[in-house]
Design a protein around this motif. Sequence first.
Motif, PDB file in Angstrom:
ATOM      1  N   ASP A 264       1.899   6.886  -8.812  1.00 36.75           N
ATOM      2  CA  ASP A 264       0.535   6.364  -8.871  1.00 36.75           C
ATOM      3  C   ASP A 264       0.519   4.850  -8.778  1.00 36.75           C
ATOM      4  OD1 ASP A 264      -0.462   8.905  -9.061  1.00 36.75           O
ATOM      5  OD2 ASP A 264      -0.750   8.860 -11.233  1.00 36.75           O
ATOM      6  N   ALA A 265       1.484   4.193  -9.448  1.00 38.52           N
ATOM      7  CA  ALA A 265       1.531   2.727  -9.455  1.00 38.52           C
ATOM      8  C   ALA A 265       1.816   2.186  -8.054  1.00 38.52           C
ATOM      9  CB  ALA A 265       2.603   2.240 -10.424  1.00 38.52           C
ATOM     10  N   THR A 266       2.635   2.895  -7.303  1.00 35.99           N
ATOM     11  CA  THR A 266       3.015   2.437  -5.956  1.00 35.99           C
ATOM     12  C   THR A 266       1.909   2.692  -4.944  1.00 35.99           C
ATOM     13  OG1 THR A 266       5.293   3.026  -6.488  1.00 35.99           O
ATOM     14  CG2 THR A 266       4.813   2.564  -4.198  1.00 35.99           C
ATOM     15  N   LEU A 267       1.209   3.815  -5.100  1.00 35.32           N
ATOM     16  CA  LEU A 267       0.222   4.209  -4.098  1.00 35.32           C
ATOM     17  C   LEU A 267      -1.220   3.993  -4.542  1.00 35.32           C
ATOM     18  CD1 LEU A 267       1.846   7.569  -2.969  1.00 35.32           C
ATOM     19  CD2 LEU A 267       2.136   5.322  -1.982  1.00 35.32           C
ATOM     20  N   GLY A 268      -1.408   3.565  -5.771  1.00 36.69           N
ATOM     21  CA  GLY A 268      -2.758   3.497  -6.316  1.00 36.69           C
ATOM     22  C   GLY A 268      -3.669   2.527  -5.606  1.00 36.69           C
ATOM     23  N   LYS A 269      -3.099   1.457  -5.046  1.00 33.53           N
ATOM     24  CA  LYS A 269      -3.917   0.471  -4.344  1.00 33.53           C
ATOM     25  C   LYS A 269      -4.185   0.944  -2.924  1.00 33.53           C
ATOM     26  CE  LYS A 269      -2.069  -3.396  -7.032  1.00 33.53           C
ATOM     27  NZ  LYS A 269      -1.342  -4.683  -6.980  1.00 33.53           N
ATOM     28  N   ASN A 270      -5.401   1.357  -2.690  1.00 35.98           N
ATOM     29  CA  ASN A 270      -5.751   1.927  -1.381  1.00 35.98           C
ATOM     30  C   ASN A 270      -6.233   0.825  -0.438  1.00 35.98           C
ATOM     31  OD1 ASN A 270      -6.200   3.754   0.608  1.00 35.98           O
ATOM     32  ND2 ASN A 270      -7.990   4.713  -0.323  1.00 35.98           N
ATOM     33  N   GLY A 271      -5.368  -0.170  -0.245  1.00 38.62           N
ATOM     34  CA  GLY A 271      -5.713  -1.289   0.624  1.00 38.62           C
ATOM     35  C   GLY A 271      -4.728  -1.391   1.761  1.00 38.62           C
ATOM     36  N   GLY A 272      -5.035  -2.261   2.723  1.00 41.68           N
ATOM     37  CA  GLY A 272      -4.137  -2.439   3.859  1.00 41.68           C
ATOM     38  C   GLY A 272      -4.277  -1.310   4.866  1.00 41.68           C
ATOM     39  N   ASP A 273      -3.407  -1.312   5.873  1.00 45.10           N
ATOM     40  CA  ASP A 273      -3.491  -0.287   6.909  1.00 45.10           C
ATOM     41  C   ASP A 273      -2.741   0.975   6.488  1.00 45.10           C
ATOM     42  OD1 ASP A 273      -0.875  -1.045   7.064  1.00 45.10           O
ATOM     43  OD2 ASP A 273      -0.969  -1.787   9.118  1.00 45.10           O
ATOM     44  N   VAL A 274      -2.917   2.031   7.296  1.00 45.36           N
ATOM     45  CA  VAL A 274      -2.279   3.315   6.992  1.00 45.36           C
ATOM     46  C   VAL A 274      -0.761   3.182   7.039  1.00 45.36           C
ATOM     47  CG1 VAL A 274      -1.956   5.685   7.806  1.00 45.36           C
ATOM     48  CG2 VAL A 274      -4.242   4.670   7.795  1.00 45.36           C
ATOM     49  N   GLY A 275      -0.254   2.413   8.007  1.00 48.62           N
ATOM     50  CA  GLY A 275       1.186   2.228   8.116  1.00 48.62           C
ATOM     51  C   GLY A 275       1.778   1.618   6.867  1.00 48.62           C
ATOM     52  N   GLY A 276       1.099   0.629   6.304  1.00 47.58           N
ATOM     53  CA  GLY A 276       1.575   0.009   5.069  1.00 47.58           C
ATOM     54  C   GLY A 276       1.571   0.984   3.909  1.00 47.58           C
ATOM     55  N   MET A 277       0.523   1.821   3.845  1.00 48.33           N
ATOM     56  CA  MET A 277       0.448   2.798   2.766  1.00 48.33           C
ATOM     57  C   MET A 277       1.583   3.807   2.875  1.00 48.33           C
ATOM     58  SD  MET A 277      -2.520   5.566   1.862  1.00 48.33           S
ATOM     59  CE  MET A 277      -1.948   6.683   3.113  1.00 48.33           C
ATOM     60  N   LEU A 278       1.872   4.259   4.097  1.00 47.82           N
ATOM     61  CA  LEU A 278       2.932   5.235   4.270  1.00 47.82           C
ATOM     62  C   LEU A 278       4.311   4.621   4.002  1.00 47.82           C
ATOM     63  CD1 LEU A 278       1.586   7.154   7.393  1.00 47.82           C
ATOM     64  CD2 LEU A 278       1.537   7.857   5.007  1.00 47.82           C
ATOM     65  N   ASP A 279       4.463   3.337   4.263  1.00 53.77           N
ATOM     66  CA  ASP A 279       5.699   2.654   3.867  1.00 53.77           C
ATOM     67  C   ASP A 279       5.865   2.699   2.354  1.00 53.77           C
ATOM     68  OD1 ASP A 279       6.544   2.042   6.391  1.00 53.77           O
ATOM     69  OD2 ASP A 279       5.669   0.016   6.408  1.00 53.77           O
ATOM     70  N   ARG A 280       4.761   2.513   1.647  1.00 51.28           N
ATOM     71  CA  ARG A 280       4.818   2.561   0.186  1.00 51.28           C
ATOM     72  C   ARG A 280       5.134   3.981  -0.295  1.00 51.28           C
ATOM     73  NH1 ARG A 280       0.204  -0.568   0.899  1.00 51.28           N
ATOM     74  NH2 ARG A 280      -1.202   1.042   0.125  1.00 51.28           N
ATOM     75  N   VAL A 281       4.656   4.975   0.453  1.00 46.60           N
ATOM     76  CA  VAL A 281       4.989   6.365   0.123  1.00 46.60           C
ATOM     77  C   VAL A 281       6.504   6.558   0.179  1.00 46.60           C
ATOM     78  CG1 VAL A 281       4.840   8.753   0.916  1.00 46.60           C
ATOM     79  CG2 VAL A 281       2.808   7.335   0.917  1.00 46.60           C
ATOM     80  N   GLY A 282       7.113   6.086   1.266  1.00 38.82           N
ATOM     81  CA  GLY A 282       8.559   6.223   1.402  1.00 38.82           C
ATOM     82  C   GLY A 282       9.301   5.513   0.284  1.00 38.82           C
ATOM     83  N   SER A 283       8.862   4.312  -0.064  1.00 39.36           N
ATOM     84  CA  SER A 283       9.513   3.560  -1.148  1.00 39.36           C
ATOM     85  C   SER A 283       9.361   4.287  -2.479  1.00 39.36           C
ATOM     86  CB  SER A 283       8.910   2.154  -1.245  1.00 39.36           C
ATOM     87  OG  SER A 283       9.129   1.425  -0.057  1.00 39.36           O
ATOM     88  N   ALA A 284       8.174   4.847  -2.718  1.00 43.72           N
ATOM     89  CA  ALA A 284       7.930   5.549  -3.980  1.00 43.72           C
ATOM     90  C   ALA A 284       8.832   6.771  -4.106  1.00 43.72           C
ATOM     91  CB  ALA A 284       6.462   5.962  -4.081  1.00 43.72           C
ATOM     92  N   LEU A 285       8.909   7.562  -3.053  1.00 52.06           N
ATOM     93  CA  LEU A 285       9.738   8.767  -3.099  1.00 52.06           C
ATOM     94  C   LEU A 285      11.212   8.422  -3.270  1.00 52.06           C
ATOM     95  CD1 LEU A 285       8.236  11.205  -0.432  1.00 52.06           C
ATOM     96  CD2 LEU A 285       8.420  11.563  -2.885  1.00 52.06           C
ATOM     97  N   SER A 286      11.684   7.423  -2.538  1.00 46.75           N
ATOM     98  CA  SER A 286      13.087   7.031  -2.655  1.00 46.75           C
ATOM     99  C   SER A 286      13.401   6.555  -4.063  1.00 46.75           C
ATOM    100  CB  SER A 286      13.422   5.921  -1.654  1.00 46.75           C
ATOM    101  OG  SER A 286      13.325   6.396  -0.336  1.00 46.75           O
ATOM    102  N   GLY A 287      12.491   5.750  -4.613  1.00 43.39           N
ATOM    103  CA  GLY A 287      12.737   5.209  -5.942  1.00 43.39           C
ATOM    104  C   GLY A 287      12.729   6.259  -7.033  1.00 43.39           C
ATOM    105  N   VAL A 288      11.800   7.195  -6.951  1.00 41.14           N
ATOM    106  CA  VAL A 288      11.657   8.204  -8.000  1.00 41.14           C
ATOM    107  C   VAL A 288      12.752   9.264  -7.915  1.00 41.14           C
ATOM    108  CG1 VAL A 288      10.163  10.041  -8.891  1.00 41.14           C
ATOM    109  CG2 VAL A 288       9.181   7.848  -8.255  1.00 41.14           C
ATOM    110  N   THR A 289      13.109   9.657  -6.695  1.00 39.10           N
ATOM    111  CA  THR A 289      14.069  10.765  -6.537  1.00 39.10           C
ATOM    112  C   THR A 289      15.501  10.302  -6.318  1.00 39.10           C
ATOM    113  OG1 THR A 289      13.766  10.843  -4.123  1.00 39.10           O
ATOM    114  CG2 THR A 289      12.244  12.156  -5.471  1.00 39.10           C
ATOM    115  N   GLN A 290      15.692   9.011  -6.039  1.00 37.64           N
ATOM    116  CA  GLN A 290      17.020   8.482  -5.708  1.00 37.64           C
ATOM    117  C   GLN A 290      17.607   9.158  -4.471  1.00 37.64           C
ATOM    118  OE1 GLN A 290      18.427   5.745  -7.526  1.00 37.64           O
ATOM    119  NE2 GLN A 290      16.279   5.805  -8.089  1.00 37.64           N
ATOM    120  N   GLY A 291      16.739   9.562  -3.562  1.00 34.89           N
ATOM    121  CA  GLY A 291      17.166  10.163  -2.299  1.00 34.89           C
ATOM    122  C   GLY A 291      16.540   9.415  -1.147  1.00 34.89           C
TER     123      GLY A 291
END
Length: 354
Positions: free
Chosen positions: A102-129
């Motif tokens: 939620d902390a990584t994706l909660g800010k619904n600003g910027g373009d879609v590409g930036g948001m999806l980059d944050r999705v990848g960072s969030a998943l990698s950080g939380v799962t260590q994969g």
Amino acid sequence: MTNAKEILSDMNDRSREVFRTVVESYLESGEPVGSRTLTRSLNEKVSAATVRNVMQDLEFLGLLNSPHVSAGRIPTQMGLRMFVDGLLEVEDLQARDRAKIDATLGKNGGDVGGMLDRVGSALSGVTQGASLVLTPKQESELRHIEFVSLAQDRALVVLVFSDGHVENRLFSPPPGQTPSSMREAANFLNSLIEGRTLGGLRRDMQKEIDARRQEIDVLAQEMIESGLAAWEADDADKARLIVRGRANLLGEGGVPAELDLIRSLFDDLERKQDIAEFLELTEDGEGVRIFIGSENKLFSLSGSSLVVSPYMNSDRKIIGAVGVIGPTRLNYGRIVPIVDYTAQLVGRLLSDRS
């Protein structure tokens, strides 16, 4: 070979508990599990010899494997698949994992590409994969399409859209396709592509196929009624048109125009059917799935797993997917709810934008 789910249902309680314990221990430690270790973990108090016998039976069934003669057992790919399908207990999403996403994706600003980059960072950080993010599919008009054969069961489609955007997608082509047949399919589609989206092109192809089938039905019925041909059905879905007295027909001046036309229609239908399959495989995305080992054809890695979940727009249409790639001994019970929650969150954020 016996279906894995059938094997699971045929197991007695002791075999099922031994199997579950071996897999869970392996997923946690990554090490082979021995009979003495198992005797301390099982609910039922049994001897190490009894446990060894059970493990040998499970190995015979193809569910466990011994990496070394004197080592314990580890689950095979088939064993992991059966565990995931029949015994996996998916955990509730942990509060700390939810908070990080939620902390990584909660800010619904910027373009879609930036948001999806944050999705990848969030998943990698939380799962260590390693994370995988498939971006929303384009619905704009196409300019050009190309099929590239990569292997016997794998191909790449290159889509060039009217706005200049280029998108590559991997898919499994229909059996028997060659590089030349793929080029022919691409040439045929490019002759029809102007002003059409991928979905529209696929619908038009299906209309063509339906029209050709009607023509074939009419011509075939005329030939059957005149006694020149008969339908021979192999099963409910496949039928062949058997032509009677062909030698006599040829002797009377060649193949009748109707037979020539029906043959060309069958050839045309078969070609369009292959092209329609290309389009369908290109357009459709996978649902929620866990790929284990060599099932993971996208990467062809036998020692990896992929947990992937689609995300949808406000019309409940699948437009992309997020996932986690890791070793086969992933903590599936924890990873599955993380990926599922992230996909739902991305869908909501994209729906809010639209």
